[in-house]
Enzyme design. Sequence first.
Site, PDB file in Angstrom:
ATOM      1  N   ASP A 237      -9.460 -27.597   1.039  1.00 55.03           N
ATOM      2  CA  ASP A 237     -10.147 -26.992   2.242  1.00 55.03           C
ATOM      3  C   ASP A 237      -9.265 -25.774   2.442  1.00 55.03           C
ATOM      4  O   ASP A 237      -8.201 -25.539   2.015  1.00 55.03           O
ATOM      5  CB  ASP A 237      -9.614 -27.984   3.420  1.00 55.03           C
ATOM      6  CG  ASP A 237     -10.490 -27.867   4.566  1.00 55.03           C
ATOM      7  OD1 ASP A 237     -11.519 -28.308   4.936  1.00 55.03           O
ATOM      8  OD2 ASP A 237     -10.615 -26.553   5.198  1.00 55.03           O
TER       9      ASP A 237
ATOM     10  N   CYS B 223     -24.869 -35.012  15.039  1.00 54.13           N
ATOM     11  CA  CYS B 223     -25.838 -35.180  13.867  1.00 54.13           C
ATOM     12  C   CYS B 223     -27.124 -35.088  14.557  1.00 54.13           C
ATOM     13  O   CYS B 223     -28.053 -34.208  14.269  1.00 54.13           O
ATOM     14  CB  CYS B 223     -25.583 -36.334  13.150  1.00 54.13           C
ATOM     15  SG  CYS B 223     -23.961 -36.426  12.383  1.00 54.13           S
TER      16      CYS B 223
END
Length: 440
Positions: free
Chosen positions: A31, A268
């Site tokens: 990351d 989501c």
Amino acid sequence: MHRIAIIGAGYVGLVTGACLASSGMPVHCCDIDTEKIGKLSRGILPIYEPGLEELISDCSKPGKQLVFTTDLKKAVTNSDILFIAVNTPTLENSRCDLTHVFEAAVSIAGVMDGYKIIVIKSTVPVGTCRLVKQRISDELSRLGKSYGFDIVSNPEFLREGSAISDFFNADRVVIGADNHDAADIIKSVYTENAKCCCPMVVTSLESSEMIKYASNAFLACKISFINEIASICEHCGANVSEVSEGMGLDNRIGRQFLNPGPGFGGSCFPKDVMALAGAAESYGLEPKLLRSIMTVNSEQTARMIRKIEAATGGLDGKTVSILGVSFKPGTDDIRYSPSVAIIKDLVSRNAAVRVYDPKALGNLKKENPELKVRYCKNPYSCCSRSDCVVLATEWEEFADLDFEKLKSIVRQPVLLDLRNMYPPDYVKKLGFYYEGVGKK
Ligand code: UGA
């Protein structure tokens, strides 16, 4: 043994990386956020997900398979399969922001040292994998590199709160690819290495991308459907729990995702339904059903607020206790949480709001530093001197509240059970005014 790199140590990347590493595969989890990687390397997780901390701690001991790094070159050169699991936020026009996906793809091309399979795990609009393929090809030619690569779409279907078990006990794994050999290799990651025994669905890149959106939209549709039925039940005297049970036993319908509530939330469903509707409109279509899913959903939250208002006889100056802030139990995630929408509305109408959640209070405070609510340490301190207790998230901890104790500390014994956790008669017998969703 396949060597894996995960690009993006967010929710999906961390769960996927930890589960693959626990299956014995070497995994580099990469990351660009140095602070996050620093903490992960010391075993500190940026999110709460049951079992994940233990799994990561087990897999990242010295000599084990899970390595956290900010060094993309190290991650890529030590791997054959690269999973892109970066976030795809929603833009103001409801479309999906693909900046991070394209940045990750171009950066990968910059450090590639040979053939790689690049797997898109992030939820991306149909057609994105093909665009990623083009971007990587362009970058490789710009750099004068001639390495081969394949793009595979492999959407994730993990649910927050049960992600690890969902990974190992998936209903299906969806693999979209142009190249069957690449699809077979990804299949073997799941079947041979991670020992998943569910069906493997191999499709084109576009179908795989669409399966993800269509699945989430369908589940969201089921919830909006049952929420609308619940509202009709309240008028005609039917009990929605009995209706869900009776409907769900039909195999063609299925019992899951037929629980009414204050509306669906999370990172989501709202995002994906809106993105799919936006995509349909960009093709000149009119996605009436998709738009209705969202309209019914926000109306459901508004309906819950009207219930609270009616039960308190007017919100101004009343004390309302909110049990549960996260969008569902088992997570500290408050994104699009209906509970948060309810809290904000009540505060704006001058109610004194007390809140308790086993995990999500920190996020509520962090995201809304100006919000005037009283943060409480347990359900009982939250309900003290309350005019109305609202059960907004179905945490296990709220399943056996001591109603005698509650009755002795509240101002008015009123329970609005927005998750239908309690049988109405049971609560009423204990002297409470009770209202659930879709039943009297
Ligand atoms: C959802 C999907 O279930 C996953 O398969 C998918 O991988 C994930 O989105 C994603 O795209 O990343 P998640 O958002 O973690 O997972 O949570 P769900 O368990 O699906 O719940 C979503 C919302 O629907 C919650 O607010 C929940 O309370 C609500 N819900 C769910 C209901 O109101 N009624 C139900 O019967 C089920």
